[in-house]
Motif scaffolding. Structure first.
Motif, PDB file in Angstrom:
ATOM      1  N   LEU A 178      54.023  28.489  65.533  1.00 56.20           N
ATOM      2  CA  LEU A 178      53.132  29.392  65.298  1.00 56.20           C
ATOM      3  C   LEU A 178      51.811  29.251  66.177  1.00 56.20           C
ATOM      4  O   LEU A 178      51.211  28.413  65.771  1.00 56.20           O
ATOM      5  CB  LEU A 178      52.894  29.655  63.739  1.00 56.20           C
ATOM      6  CG  LEU A 178      53.799  30.296  62.908  1.00 56.20           C
ATOM      7  CD1 LEU A 178      53.833  30.041  61.383  1.00 56.20           C
ATOM      8  CD2 LEU A 178      53.815  31.851  62.980  1.00 56.20           C
ATOM      9  N   SER A 179      51.346  30.620  66.307  1.00 50.44           N
ATOM     10  CA  SER A 179      49.934  30.385  67.187  1.00 50.44           C
ATOM     11  C   SER A 179      48.899  30.471  65.987  1.00 50.44           C
ATOM     12  O   SER A 179      47.674  30.121  66.470  1.00 50.44           O
ATOM     13  CB  SER A 179      49.712  31.582  68.066  1.00 50.44           C
ATOM     14  OG  SER A 179      49.879  32.866  67.616  1.00 50.44           O
ATOM     15  N   SER A 180      49.094  31.176  64.809  1.00 48.09           N
ATOM     16  CA  SER A 180      47.954  31.427  63.925  1.00 48.09           C
ATOM     17  C   SER A 180      48.720  31.825  62.569  1.00 48.09           C
ATOM     18  O   SER A 180      49.980  31.916  62.513  1.00 48.09           O
ATOM     19  CB  SER A 180      46.933  32.415  64.270  1.00 48.09           C
ATOM     20  OG  SER A 180      47.733  33.556  63.854  1.00 48.09           O
ATOM     21  N   THR A 181      47.890  31.553  61.569  1.00 47.18           N
ATOM     22  CA  THR A 181      48.495  31.915  60.380  1.00 47.18           C
ATOM     23  C   THR A 181      48.040  33.334  60.020  1.00 47.18           C
ATOM     24  O   THR A 181      47.955  33.726  58.809  1.00 47.18           O
ATOM     25  CB  THR A 181      47.930  31.234  59.206  1.00 47.18           C
ATOM     26  OG1 THR A 181      46.539  31.050  59.316  1.00 47.18           O
ATOM     27  CG2 THR A 181      48.615  29.707  59.065  1.00 47.18           C
ATOM     28  N   GLU A 223      50.790  31.800  55.487  1.00 48.06           N
ATOM     29  CA  GLU A 223      49.699  30.754  54.752  1.00 48.06           C
ATOM     30  C   GLU A 223      49.907  29.589  55.512  1.00 48.06           C
ATOM     31  O   GLU A 223      50.662  29.427  56.301  1.00 48.06           O
ATOM     32  CB  GLU A 223      50.027  30.628  53.274  1.00 48.06           C
ATOM     33  CG  GLU A 223      49.969  32.062  52.471  1.00 48.06           C
ATOM     34  CD  GLU A 223      50.287  31.955  50.911  1.00 48.06           C
ATOM     35  OE1 GLU A 223      50.726  30.519  50.658  1.00 48.06           O
ATOM     36  OE2 GLU A 223      50.400  32.715  50.298  1.00 48.06           O
ATOM     37  N   ASP A 224      49.112  28.391  54.990  1.00 43.24           N
ATOM     38  CA  ASP A 224      49.131  27.081  55.711  1.00 43.24           C
ATOM     39  C   ASP A 224      50.568  26.587  55.397  1.00 43.24           C
ATOM     40  O   ASP A 224      51.050  26.904  54.200  1.00 43.24           O
ATOM     41  CB  ASP A 224      48.035  26.382  55.128  1.00 43.24           C
ATOM     42  CG  ASP A 224      46.645  26.479  55.756  1.00 43.24           C
ATOM     43  OD1 ASP A 224      46.665  27.446  56.604  1.00 43.24           O
ATOM     44  OD2 ASP A 224      45.597  26.286  55.146  1.00 43.24           O
ATOM     45  N   GLY A 225      51.062  25.671  56.108  1.00 41.12           N
ATOM     46  CA  GLY A 225      52.428  25.021  55.877  1.00 41.12           C
ATOM     47  C   GLY A 225      53.374  25.569  56.921  1.00 41.12           C
ATOM     48  O   GLY A 225      53.095  26.481  57.582  1.00 41.12           O
ATOM     49  N   THR A 226      54.537  25.026  56.826  1.00 37.96           N
ATOM     50  CA  THR A 226      55.595  25.530  57.656  1.00 37.96           C
ATOM     51  C   THR A 226      56.486  26.683  56.889  1.00 37.96           C
ATOM     52  O   THR A 226      57.054  26.214  55.803  1.00 37.96           O
ATOM     53  CB  THR A 226      56.670  24.382  57.879  1.00 37.96           C
ATOM     54  OG1 THR A 226      55.993  23.465  58.795  1.00 37.96           O
ATOM     55  CG2 THR A 226      57.777  24.865  58.871  1.00 37.96           C
TER      56      THR A 226
END
Length: 173
Positions: free
Chosen positions: A44-47, A78-81
């Motif tokens: 991902l390039s961003s959240t 969100e943060d995380g995978t």
């Protein structure tokens, strides 16, 4: 018309969430004939925005028409995978398509010549050429309790300093 921010996610995600119910109009398969498809998203390039996933049982609509998918889902990043899990999926042949809708407008933004401006990926992570990936290149078999996939997103971006308008693939695998 301007919508309050809390209403945006439901409005954008509604088409994908509506499709999360299987589209087939037959009797449900026996539990022993179904499994789960677990899809991890990488690169991902961003959240920012929304991530959509569509599970297709045929080439019809693949990869960019989630309303024709067997199932589809969406999530706010969100943060995380991020991980999508499709459950109670009948054994068979499928392909997965992922869209990173960074601006949250509910669609894949493209340049005037059709080059994607937002991240996308499909199962098996085939090499991206001209035109969308094929169902054949992205297909996999669900024959047991669970299949785990990792889909690496691709972002096609304008080459920095290019005078000829060419594009390059930023492959984040």
């Amino acid at each position: 018309m301007q919508f309050p921010k809390p209403l945006l996610l439901p409005l954008i995600a509604a088409p994908l969430l509506i499709a999360s119910v299987p589209h087939k109009h037959s009797a449900p398969p026996a539990a022993s004939d179904t499994g789960s498809v677990r899809v991890r998203i990488s690169a991902l390039s961003s959240t920012d925005g929304i991530l959509g996933a569509a599970l297709y049982s045929s080439k019809k609509g693949f990869p960019d028409k989630p309303d024709r998918a067997y199932m589809s889902k969406a999530m706010k990043l969100e943060d995380g995978t991020p991980v999508f899990v499709f459950q109670n999926v009948p054994f068979g042949t499928y392909a997965v398509s992922i869209l990173h809708d960074e601006n949250g407008n509910g669609k894949m933004d493209k340049t005037f010549i059709g080059i994607p401006k937002e991240g996308f990926g499909v199962s098996n992570n085939p090499k991206i050429g001209y035109g969308p990936p094929s169902f054949k290149d992205a297909r996999f078999e669900l024959t047991g309790k669970e299949v785990e996939l990792t889909v690496a997103l691709n972002y096609l971006e304008k080459m920095a300093g290019s005078d000829n308008g060419s594009t390059q693939q930023k492959d984040h695998r």
